[in-house]
Design an enzyme around this catalytic site. Structure first.
Site, PDB file in Angstrom:
ATOM      1  N   GLU A 342       0.662  -1.145   0.022  1.00  0.00           N
ATOM      2  CA  GLU A 342      -0.084  -0.160  -0.136  1.00  0.00           C
ATOM      3  C   GLU A 342       1.009   1.318   0.161  1.00  0.00           C
ATOM      4  OE1 GLU A 342      -3.858  -1.474   2.567  1.00  0.00           O
ATOM      5  OE2 GLU A 342      -2.087  -1.118   3.615  1.00  0.00           O
TER       6      GLU A 342
HETATM    7  C1  TNX Z   1      -4.407  -3.968   4.967  1.00  0.00           C
HETATM    8  S1  TNX Z   1      -2.855  -6.263   4.338  1.00  0.00           S
HETATM    9  C2  TNX Z   1      -3.106  -3.835   5.068  1.00  0.00           C
HETATM   10  C3  TNX Z   1      -2.796  -3.307   6.718  1.00  0.00           C
HETATM   11  C4  TNX Z   1      -4.034  -3.350   7.365  1.00  0.00           C
HETATM   12  C5  TNX Z   1      -5.171  -4.280   6.983  1.00  0.00           C
HETATM   13  C6  TNX Z   1      -6.175  -4.164   7.806  1.00  0.00           C
HETATM   14  C7  TNX Z   1      -1.668  -5.345   4.163  1.00  0.00           C
HETATM   15  C8  TNX Z   1      -0.452  -5.961   3.504  1.00  0.00           C
HETATM   16  N1  TNX Z   1      -1.805  -4.095   4.380  1.00  0.00           N
HETATM   17  O1  TNX Z   1      -1.944  -2.342   6.623  1.00  0.00           O
HETATM   18  O2  TNX Z   1      -3.760  -3.165   8.838  1.00  0.00           O
HETATM   19  O3  TNX Z   1      -5.487  -4.253   5.610  1.00  0.00           O
HETATM   20  O4  TNX Z   1      -7.088  -5.304   7.457  1.00  0.00           O
END
Ligand code: TNX
Length: 538
Positions: A342
């Protein structure tokens, strides 16, 4: 008669009496063996093969443990003795010199048998007078003693003996894991969890034969691991968490303590420093590394995707060299996780440049890089590992580079997803994941990821909505138990209807461990004398 002669005679008489009583008890013990069958009813994950032989091994005050001299085996024996003590109160001795009256033996044996071809494979031969546990490695023996622990009944058996016995059913178990990497992740960044909490989680994972705990040590809301060369990371970056409840961090000594505790349970710690996104806390501590063009401020919310490191600054990489170097030096396991998810405000070409440069740093410090599936977009080495959470395309790109995949699809394996609309904690951006959905899927064929590319399974527990161990346990249990079976047992050995019963039988253990699990209404939980307040379970 002189006084001393009277005393002597009395002593001889008493000795004979004690012997006779012991003999009597021993005889009764054999006669009164309860009939019992070796079944998987209390076992999770389900072993590969089980052959019952219709008898019982009496675990009692006459049992002793012996182990091979090979490295680590005595420790496995002592661990088992400790767990037997806490379950039954029995003081089982380990590797003591032969004692009289010793009748039943648990022997933990290092064996080079070719049948035991995986390092964690083990075989258990249980007969009326001995339990023989064979494995190539101490790690395999450690997995094997979890099976022994699960086979020991919660209560002692009815018998005419004047002392309690716990009857372990006789037979043979041949067992070996389906996947070499069987993990859970704990996000200690959104909410901080104490060393003690982490140790409890490790204990529970180890009981279900997990071998990895991935610690998500840094994120926008907090930096949780002391870096001696950059002290503000924890001094400033560690001071907050989601919801403004404080924060915290592990000193390197505390981290080493966690690593050692995990190692005693043959669990590897995989440390994660999430970057180049999810780096707000680090950028507040050292604004020079901030790359989103804004003045970084401490953040206690839950939005993602707003932070980034300044990926084109050379000084960033000497900073990361220090960070990765310090953590790698106190992490005996082979992996270092760089996050990589992300990074929505990092330009794609900068992201790729960053991942490729950081991979070199990870390798320089002797570790194998793991990253969330986005890293598959970069030109990286086949030894690096992609953790598939959202994008099949990213995972397939990684496979094309020869990389291995850790399966953590959010829709199936995220421990932070709500069970249903009534859940007390959790998110549901990916799915609702009730206890059956968590279990009923096939990682071996999921989304067409080829089996030979799968290193294993990991169930991540993000902590935006949980702030203490009870809340952690609510989301993790019982689903984490199901993931242990998905990663250890073969697809042929997995069946929800039958698993449901075995899961119900975990209640006494969970209660005894004071685990505040979610008592899913799909399961007919076994009652136990340890039950904590029923109301807390819903
Ligand atoms: C996505 S999964 C994220 C996290 C969040 C999560 C909450 C991922 C690699 N990144 O930063 O905590 O969703 O479900």
């Amino acid at each position: 008669m002189k006084n001393s002669t009277v005393l002597k005679s009395l002593f001889v008489f008493l000795t004979i009496l004690v012997f006779a009583t012991c003999k009597e008890e021993k005889k009764k013990r054999v006669i009164e063996f309860p009939e019992t069958d070796l079944t998987a009813e209390n076992l999770i994950p389900k072993p590969l093969k089980m052959i019952p032989t219709n008898g019982g091994f009496a675990l009692d005050q006459f049992t002793a443990i012996y182990t091979s001299e090979a490295a680590g085996f005595e420790e496995v024996g002592s661990f088992l003795a400790k767990k037997i003590k806490s379950k039954t109160e029995l003081d089982v001795q380990v590797n003591i010199d032969e004692i009289p009256n010793l009748e039943t033996v648990i022997y933990i044996n290092q064996s080079d048998s070719l049948e035991l071809n995986a390092p964690e494979a083990y075989q258990l031969y249980i007969t009326q007078d001995s339990v023989i546990l064979n494995s190539n490695t101490a790690e395999g023996a450690f997995r094997g003693i979890q099976t022994i622990r699960q086979l020991i009944p919660e209560a002692s058996s009815d018998s005419l003996a004047t002392y309690p016995i716990w009857t372990i059913p006789t037979g043979k178990i041949i067992d070996s894991p389906q996947f070499e990497y069987r993990g859970s992740m704990l996000d200690v960044a959104r909410h901080f969890f104490s060393v003690e909490d982490v140790k409890k989680y490790i204990d529970l994972l180890a009981y279900y034969k997990y071998n990895v705990l991935h610690l998500h040590l840094t994120d926008d809301q907090g930096w949780r691991i002391e870096i001696k060369s950059w002290p503000l990371l924890t001094e400033i970056g560690g001071s907050t968490e989601v919801g403004g409840e404080g924060g915290g961090f592990y000193t390197q000594e505390e981290y080493k303590d966690i690593v050692a505790y995990a190692a005693e349970r043959h669990v590897l710690i995989v440390p994660e420093v999430d970057m180049p996104g999810h780096t707000n806390a680090a950028s507040v501590a050292y604004p020079i590394f901030n790359g989103n063009g804004k003045k970084p401020e401490l953040y206690e919310g839950t939005q993602v995707g707003k932070s980034t490191f300044a990926t084109r600054k050379d000084t960033l990489y000497s900073f990361l060299d220090d960070v990765i170097g310090e953590i790698a030096a106190i992490t005996p396991g082979p992996y270092f996780h760089i996050g990589g998810d992300e990074s929505h405000v990092t330009k794609k070409k900068d992201y790729i440049y960053f991942v490729e440069r950081v991979e070199k740093l990870v390798q320089k410090h002797g570790k194998r890089m793991i990253g969330w599936d986005e890293i598959g977009q970069a030109d990286i080495d086949s030894s690096s590992v992609s953790q598939f959470w959202a994008s099949k395309k990213n995972a397939m790109d990684a496979i094309a580079k020869g990389m291995k995949i850790i399966m953590s699809p959010a829709k199936k394996a995220y421990l932070d997803m709500e069970y249903d609309t009534l859940s007390k904690h959790g998110l549901h951006w990916a799915a609702y994941i009730p206890t059956d959905t968590a279990y009923i899927w096939t990682p071996e064929t999921y989304e067409g990821i080829p089996m030979e590319s799968i290193l294993g399974i990991e169930a991540p527990l993000w902590s935006e909505t949980i702030s203490d161990i009870g809340e952690l346990e609510y989301l993790a249990f019982p689903r984490a138990i199901g993931y242990s079976e998905l990663s250890w047992s073969t697809p042929e050995n997995r069946n929800w209807e039958e698993y449901k019963i075995r899961l119900a039988n975990q209640a006494p253990f969970l209660d005894r461990m004071n685990v505040k699990y979610y008592a899913s209404p799909l399961i007919d939980w076994k009652k136990s004398k340890y039950s904590y307040k029923e109301i807390e379970k819903d």
